[in-house]
Write a protein that holds these residues in place. Structure first.
Motif, PDB file in Angstrom:
ATOM      1  N   PHE A  73     -29.241  49.541   4.591  1.00  0.00           N
ATOM      2  CA  PHE A  73     -30.075  50.762   3.657  1.00  0.00           C
ATOM      3  C   PHE A  73     -31.097  50.303   2.645  1.00  0.00           C
ATOM      4  O   PHE A  73     -32.190  50.603   2.558  1.00  0.00           O
ATOM      5  N   ASN A  74     -31.263  48.782   2.482  1.00  0.00           N
ATOM      6  CA  ASN A  74     -32.149  48.412   1.710  1.00  0.00           C
ATOM      7  C   ASN A  74     -33.638  47.793   2.010  1.00  0.00           C
ATOM      8  O   ASN A  74     -34.464  48.225   1.520  1.00  0.00           O
ATOM      9  N   HIS A  75     -33.034  48.119   3.795  1.00  0.00           N
ATOM     10  CA  HIS A  75     -34.745  48.335   4.208  1.00  0.00           C
ATOM     11  C   HIS A  75     -35.571  48.861   4.300  1.00  0.00           C
ATOM     12  O   HIS A  75     -36.882  48.572   4.347  1.00  0.00           O
ATOM     13  N   PHE A  76     -34.981  50.171   3.928  1.00  0.00           N
ATOM     14  CA  PHE A  76     -36.007  51.403   3.964  1.00  0.00           C
ATOM     15  C   PHE A  76     -36.573  51.479   2.653  1.00  0.00           C
ATOM     16  O   PHE A  76     -36.426  52.821   2.868  1.00  0.00           O
ATOM     17  N   SER A  77     -35.398  51.099   1.536  1.00  0.00           N
ATOM     18  CA  SER A  77     -35.989  51.748   0.681  1.00  0.00           C
ATOM     19  C   SER A  77     -37.840  51.094  -0.427  1.00  0.00           C
ATOM     20  O   SER A  77     -37.475  50.015   0.621  1.00  0.00           O
ATOM     21  N   LYS A  78     -38.086  52.049  -1.259  1.00  0.00           N
ATOM     22  CA  LYS A  78     -39.366  51.923  -1.313  1.00  0.00           C
ATOM     23  C   LYS A  78     -39.659  50.669  -2.134  1.00  0.00           C
ATOM     24  O   LYS A  78     -39.315  50.237  -3.266  1.00  0.00           O
ATOM     25  N   GLU A  79     -41.011  50.746  -2.506  1.00  0.00           N
ATOM     26  CA  GLU A  79     -41.658  49.400  -3.320  1.00  0.00           C
ATOM     27  C   GLU A  79     -40.724  48.344  -3.697  1.00  0.00           C
ATOM     28  O   GLU A  79     -40.143  47.819  -4.592  1.00  0.00           O
ATOM     29  N   GLN A  80     -40.727  47.355  -2.851  1.00  0.00           N
ATOM     30  CA  GLN A  80     -39.819  46.722  -2.735  1.00  0.00           C
ATOM     31  C   GLN A  80     -40.265  45.144  -3.280  1.00  0.00           C
ATOM     32  O   GLN A  80     -39.973  43.598  -3.629  1.00  0.00           O
ATOM     33  N   ALA A  81     -41.668  44.551  -3.359  1.00  0.00           N
ATOM     34  CA  ALA A  81     -42.569  43.995  -3.835  1.00  0.00           C
ATOM     35  C   ALA A  81     -41.996  43.594  -5.459  1.00  0.00           C
ATOM     36  O   ALA A  81     -42.164  43.062  -6.073  1.00  0.00           O
ATOM     37  N   LEU A  82     -42.552  44.995  -5.937  1.00  0.00           N
ATOM     38  CA  LEU A  82     -42.361  45.329  -7.469  1.00  0.00           C
ATOM     39  C   LEU A  82     -40.992  45.130  -8.000  1.00  0.00           C
ATOM     40  O   LEU A  82     -40.072  44.665  -9.252  1.00  0.00           O
ATOM     41  N   TRP A  83     -40.387  46.071  -6.648  1.00  0.00           N
ATOM     42  CA  TRP A  83     -38.390  45.348  -7.267  1.00  0.00           C
ATOM     43  C   TRP A  83     -38.164  43.929  -6.954  1.00  0.00           C
ATOM     44  O   TRP A  83     -37.447  43.868  -8.164  1.00  0.00           O
ATOM     45  N   GLU A  84     -38.451  43.584  -6.241  1.00  0.00           N
ATOM     46  CA  GLU A  84     -37.886  42.236  -6.611  1.00  0.00           C
ATOM     47  C   GLU A  84     -38.604  41.316  -7.832  1.00  0.00           C
ATOM     48  O   GLU A  84     -36.996  40.717  -8.350  1.00  0.00           O
ATOM     49  N   ARG A  85     -39.550  40.920  -8.159  1.00  0.00           N
ATOM     50  CA  ARG A  85     -40.552  41.503  -9.337  1.00  0.00           C
ATOM     51  C   ARG A  85     -38.970  41.324 -10.749  1.00  0.00           C
ATOM     52  O   ARG A  85     -39.425  41.023 -11.980  1.00  0.00           O
ATOM     53  N   MET A  86     -38.885  42.848 -11.023  1.00  0.00           N
ATOM     54  CA  MET A  86     -38.353  43.275 -11.832  1.00  0.00           C
ATOM     55  C   MET A  86     -36.951  42.496 -12.020  1.00  0.00           C
ATOM     56  O   MET A  86     -36.082  42.471 -12.229  1.00  0.00           O
ATOM     57  N   HIS A  87     -36.269  43.005 -11.004  1.00  0.00           N
ATOM     58  CA  HIS A  87     -34.193  42.293 -10.153  1.00  0.00           C
ATOM     59  C   HIS A  87     -35.072  41.026 -10.378  1.00  0.00           C
ATOM     60  O   HIS A  87     -33.442  40.130 -11.512  1.00  0.00           O
ATOM     61  N   SER A  88     -35.397  39.604 -10.990  1.00  0.00           N
ATOM     62  CA  SER A  88     -35.492  38.792 -11.032  1.00  0.00           C
ATOM     63  C   SER A  88     -36.371  38.551 -12.346  1.00  0.00           C
ATOM     64  O   SER A  88     -36.056  37.293 -12.418  1.00  0.00           O
ATOM     65  N   PHE A  89     -36.744  39.143 -12.948  1.00  0.00           N
ATOM     66  CA  PHE A  89     -37.168  39.484 -14.608  1.00  0.00           C
ATOM     67  C   PHE A  89     -38.360  38.611 -15.079  1.00  0.00           C
ATOM     68  O   PHE A  89     -38.750  37.453 -15.126  1.00  0.00           O
ATOM     69  N   ASN A  90     -38.955  38.950 -13.810  1.00  0.00           N
ATOM     70  CA  ASN A  90     -40.218  38.210 -13.336  1.00  0.00           C
ATOM     71  C   ASN A  90     -41.382  39.067 -12.844  1.00  0.00           C
ATOM     72  O   ASN A  90     -41.969  39.283 -12.200  1.00  0.00           O
ATOM     73  N   ILE A  91     -41.682  39.814 -14.120  1.00  0.00           N
ATOM     74  CA  ILE A  91     -43.652  40.946 -14.486  1.00  0.00           C
ATOM     75  C   ILE A  91     -44.515  39.942 -14.718  1.00  0.00           C
ATOM     76  O   ILE A  91     -44.282  39.576 -16.166  1.00  0.00           O
TER      77      ILE A  91
END
Length: 444
Positions: A426-444
């Motif tokens: 499911f997640n493979h098709f989710s949009k904005e993968q790179a931005l999500w990774e940074r926000m999820h790790s609190f690393n913007i």
């Protein structure tokens, strides 16, 4: 002018929890405690996890203990306040308290946090190294010193002084609290503040503007347990925040049954990621968890809110818990049906990502306080009922449970490998993968 007493504020780290949580250099609760205490004391902050990193193995743990104790004992102080923020901090809090008392018996040791608030008896025993156990809000510490107890500030009412905090080094991710409490009664949760309250909208906006002026952050995670519970507060806050046109990202956690399309439209005007605790797609499990009294309506809200978030381009996560007490083959089949027939067709390929975890048995939760009820009804068993006192992987042991017993008298567990495959696809098709990774790790 009277000299302020020296005061060491200590974060003891986690001895046996290397896999737990995301590493945050600027722990918001420590910054808020520090900000409050420095008005009354000469405060020295030592965050052992920042100083010596989290131990990875037994050798690393021994080195961590040795270096940490040397660091603590090198500080001349009258009082030491240990932040036992969660149950995962219990063994480290106890270890350093005992060692400090052995070396400096006249030092007064104070402990506070969620675990002392919920399980104070773990710190109150014969020959305990703890002189004072503080339950609840930070201001309760003042009662020890006969200071003005009328200063009864909720933590979120303190304006956090990140600039003078010892571990601030021009970081651009700054956590804040705008409110506290969650009036819902999820049975797995250890949040003891059941009444929601917050800063006024005017003050909340003012605090964000001050932080922006001081630090120019790129990312502000709002760590409220249940953001924007009050409808009028939430909408007014979002409207005012949009007017300020700040060039930064936000993160918050709330519930799908609080938001409506107007909220989503407002949120879409911000750079933001939202976390939704859905917890289960099984109507039966939602009832057992006491997540909602209307599972059908709750799941319909989830589908509608997630779809609307994706239409407006808002990154959002749904979090699920598996192997909660009462989980059975029937509840798992309910989950699979809803996931396959509703979630995938309606939400796949949008801005939703799915995260899941195994149930953790935490002290202070409804389940902990009513364990006999779950044992008798479902066959639930915590295989490490006092895991926080065991010198082994606390995080794994907190999850080492039997959710239920099936009709054959055998333990039932959800097939997590199957779930992992479904979620990854499911997640493979989710949009904005790179931005999500940074926000999820609190690393913007």
């Amino acid at each position: 002018m009277k000299t302020k007493q020296k005061f060491l504020l200590l974060y003891p780290g986690d001895f046996y929890s290397k896999s737990w949580g995301r590493f945050i250099t600027l722990k918001p609760h420590m910054v808020y405690i520090y900000t409050f205490l420095k008005e009354f004391f000469d405060v020295i902050v030592v965050d052992l996890e920042n100083e010596f990193l989290r131990p990875e193995d037994e050798k690393g743990l021994e080195e961590f203990k040795e270096k940490s104790l040397k660091r603590i004992l090198s500080i001349d102080t009258d009082y030491i306040a240990i932040s036992c923020w969660s149950s995962l901090n219990y063994l480290s809090s106890l270890y350093f308290a005992e060692k400090i008392k052995q070396k400096k018996p006249d030092t007064k040791i104070i402990v506070g946090g969620y675990h002392p608030t919920l399980v104070p008896e773990d710190f109150l025993f014969d020959d305990s190294p703890f002189d004072h156990v503080i339950k609840g809000e930070i201001y309760n510490i003042l009662k020890i010193f006969d200071l003005d107890t009328a200063i009864e500030k909720n933590t979120y009412e303190i304006f956090p002084d990140y600039v003078s905090y010892p571990y601030y080094n021009s970081q651009k991710t700054i956590g804040m609290f705008l409110g506290a409490g969650c009036p819902f009664h999820c049975r797995y949760c250890m949040e003891y503040k059941k009444k929601w309250s917050s800063l006024s909208v005017e003050t909340a906006i003012d605090y964000i503007l001050k932080i922006n002026e001081q630090i120019s952050p790129r990312y502000i995670p709002i760590f409220d347990a249940c953001f924007g519970f009050d409808k009028n507060w939430r909408k007014e806050f979002l409207k005012e925040l949009i007017k300020k046109d700040l060039d930064l990202y936000f993160w918050l956690e709330t519930r799908v049954d609080l938001l409506d399309e107007e909220d989503i439209k407002l949120l879409s005007k911000l750079k933001i990621k939202i976390d939704f605790g859905i917890d289960s797609l099984s109507k039966t499990m939602l009832g057992i968890m006491r997540k909602t009294i209307s599972p059908d309506s709750f799941l319909d809200n989830f589908l509608n809110i997630s779809k609307t978030c994706s239409e407006y381009g808002i990154l959002h996560d749904m979090f699920m818990i598996f192997n909660h007490p009462g989980e059975t083959k029937k509840t798992y089949e309910e989950f699979k049906y809803f996931f396959t027939d509703k979630v995938c067709p309606d939400l796949k390929g949008g801005y939703l990502r799915i995260k899941y975890q195994r149930f953790s048995y935490y002290p202070g939760s409804y389940i902990y306080n009513h364990i006999t009820e779950f044992q008798e009804k479902y066959g639930f068993k915590a295989l490490h009922p006092r895991w926080w006192k065991e010198s082994i992987d606390n995080y794994s042991n907190s999850r080492d449970i039997i959710p239920s017993i099936n009709e054959k008298g055998e333990p039932y567990y959800v097939p997590l490998k199957e779930i992992s495959k479904m979620v990854k696809e499911f997640n493979h098709f989710s949009k904005e993968q790179a931005l999500w990774e940074r926000m999820h790790s609190f690393n913007i």
